[in-house]
Scaffold this active site. Structure first.
Site, short mmCIF file in Angstrom:
data_model
loop_
_atom_site.label_atom_id
_atom_site.label_comp_id
_atom_site.label_asym_id
_atom_site.label_seq_id
_atom_site.Cartn_x
_atom_site.Cartn_y
_atom_site.Cartn_z
N SER A 101 0.86 -1.20 0.00
CA SER A 101 0.00 0.00 0.00
C SER A 101 0.88 1.23 0.00
CB SER A 101 -0.88 0.05 1.26
OG SER A 101 -1.61 1.26 1.30
N TYR A 171 -6.87 6.15 2.71
CA TYR A 171 -5.95 5.27 3.43
C TYR A 171 -6.64 4.67 4.66
CZ TYR A 171 -1.57 3.73 5.64
OH TYR A 171 -0.56 2.99 6.22
#
Ligand code: UDP
Length: 341
Positions: A101, A171
């Site tokens: 990520s 996020y």
């Protein structure tokens, strides 16, 4: 008379998604040092081959440039990796650590959709793989799941205070979804899971342009440029040196702890104080400049690590000032490299 030789115990085989990233590459190092066979997947969106260059060529290390959010080729790819190495065991993958990520605010604000995909499709594909392979699955979650916390320090039982539509939500919600999906695979399919809630981590191999406070301050201080403090600098963070974070991740992977575990250094500092520390420790002549505070910037962040202490017998060893000293040579080298460009 024929001897029935005992089969040699097989080395643990571990797949790390995001293995060419900052924390991922340090985890790969640790796993190699512990004798694992490591398969490192990374699409190099924010990771870098530079981080794993020293591992390429190692007999127990394989790097594959691969996007975990696109699983169409995943099983074919993995069967290719696992075939032809004399593997008789039906169990092919012991551990799967899903770290892929974008992780810095600057990166995930620049790649909002990719960030959401990494925490949704990426986590889903990684969990499917772990389920098929009967692997222990570790997901790297984040202190961001607590959002702008209303309680401090943050304990694992706290549900958080997150803006679901703000810029940081790409996020925060991706990590929250990852945790939910991971728990669902545990409850529904019995997948063995570990959830690491990683707090601010720093160290060698951070990208100097990732926008995070430590690389910014270090690069600025080492060039005697003004340090850019956002807001009044009264917001706090708690910084953990990467070797401590990786030790926590490794212990968690090998543990039997299913619930989320905070991994971070509880030493809390305001950003203004941190700027002063960096200036002092680097011996810089930099001044401090104030800039606007980003939207939804958490006002405080400090982990309660009692659970990690009790269940993993883990706590950070490297204090902040020692850690800042340790990373000076790395950032000095980056300043030099930049000057030669
Ligand atoms: N920050 C700052 N100056 C910078 C970069 C960041 O004052 O040049 C602040 C930022 O607003 C936040 C804290 O430092 O309050 C930590 O930011 P970072 O981007 O490292 O990570 P975060 O903890 O927000 O995910």
């Amino acid at each position: 008379m024929a001897h029935s030789a005992k089969p040699k115990p097989r080395r643990p085989r571990t797949l790390v998604t995001g293995g060419a990233g900052f924390v991922g590459s340090h985890l790969c190092d640790r796993l190699i040092a512990e004798g694992h066979e490591v398969i490192c997947l990374d699409n190099l969106l924010t990771g870098s081959e530079e981080n794993i260059r020293h591992l390429v060529g190692h007999l127990r290390f394989t790097f594959l440039r691969f996007d975990i959010t696109r699983a169409d080729e995943l099983s074919a790819l993995l069967s290719k990796i696992f075939s032809g190495r004399g593997r008789s065991s039906s169990k092919r993958l012991d551990y799967l650590a899903h770290l892929a990520s974008p992780a810095s605010p600057k990166d995930y604000l620049r790649h909002p959709i990719d960030t959401l995909k990494a925490g949704s499709f990426g986590t889903y594909h990684a969990l499917e793989l772990a389920r098929a392979q009967d692997s222990v699955f570790l997901v790297s979650s984040s202190s961001e799941i607590y959002g702008d916390p209303e309680m401090t320090p943050q304990v694992e039982s706290y549900w958080g205070h997150v803006n679901p539509i703000g810029p940081r939500s790409v996020y925060d919600e991706a990590k929250r979804f990852s945790e939910a999906l991971t728990m669902a695979y545990h409850r529904k399919h019995g997948v063995e899971i570990r959830i690491a809630r990683i707090f601010n981590t720093y160290g060698e191999r951070m990208r100097i342009d990732d926008g995070r406070v430590l690389p910014n301050f270090m690069m600025q201080a080492l060039q005697n440029k003004p340090l850019t403090v956002y807001g009044k600098g009264i917001q706090t963070r708690s910084f953990c040196y990467v070797s401590d974070t990786v030790e926590g991740l490794y212990r968690l992977l090998l543990s039997t702890e299913t619930g989320p575990v905070n991994l971070g250094n509880p030493e809390e500092v305001s950003i203004l104080e941190f700027a002063r520390e960096v200036i002092e420790i680097t011996g810089s002549r930099s001044k401090i400049n104030f800039h606007p505070l980003p939207v939804d910037d958490p006002r405080r962040r400090r982990p309660d690590i009692s659970k990690a202490v009790a269940t993993l017998n883990w706590k950070p060893k490297v204090g902040r000032c020692e850690g800042i000293e340790r990373v000076i040579p790395y950032f000095k080298a980056q300043v030099q490299a930049r000057a030669q460009e």
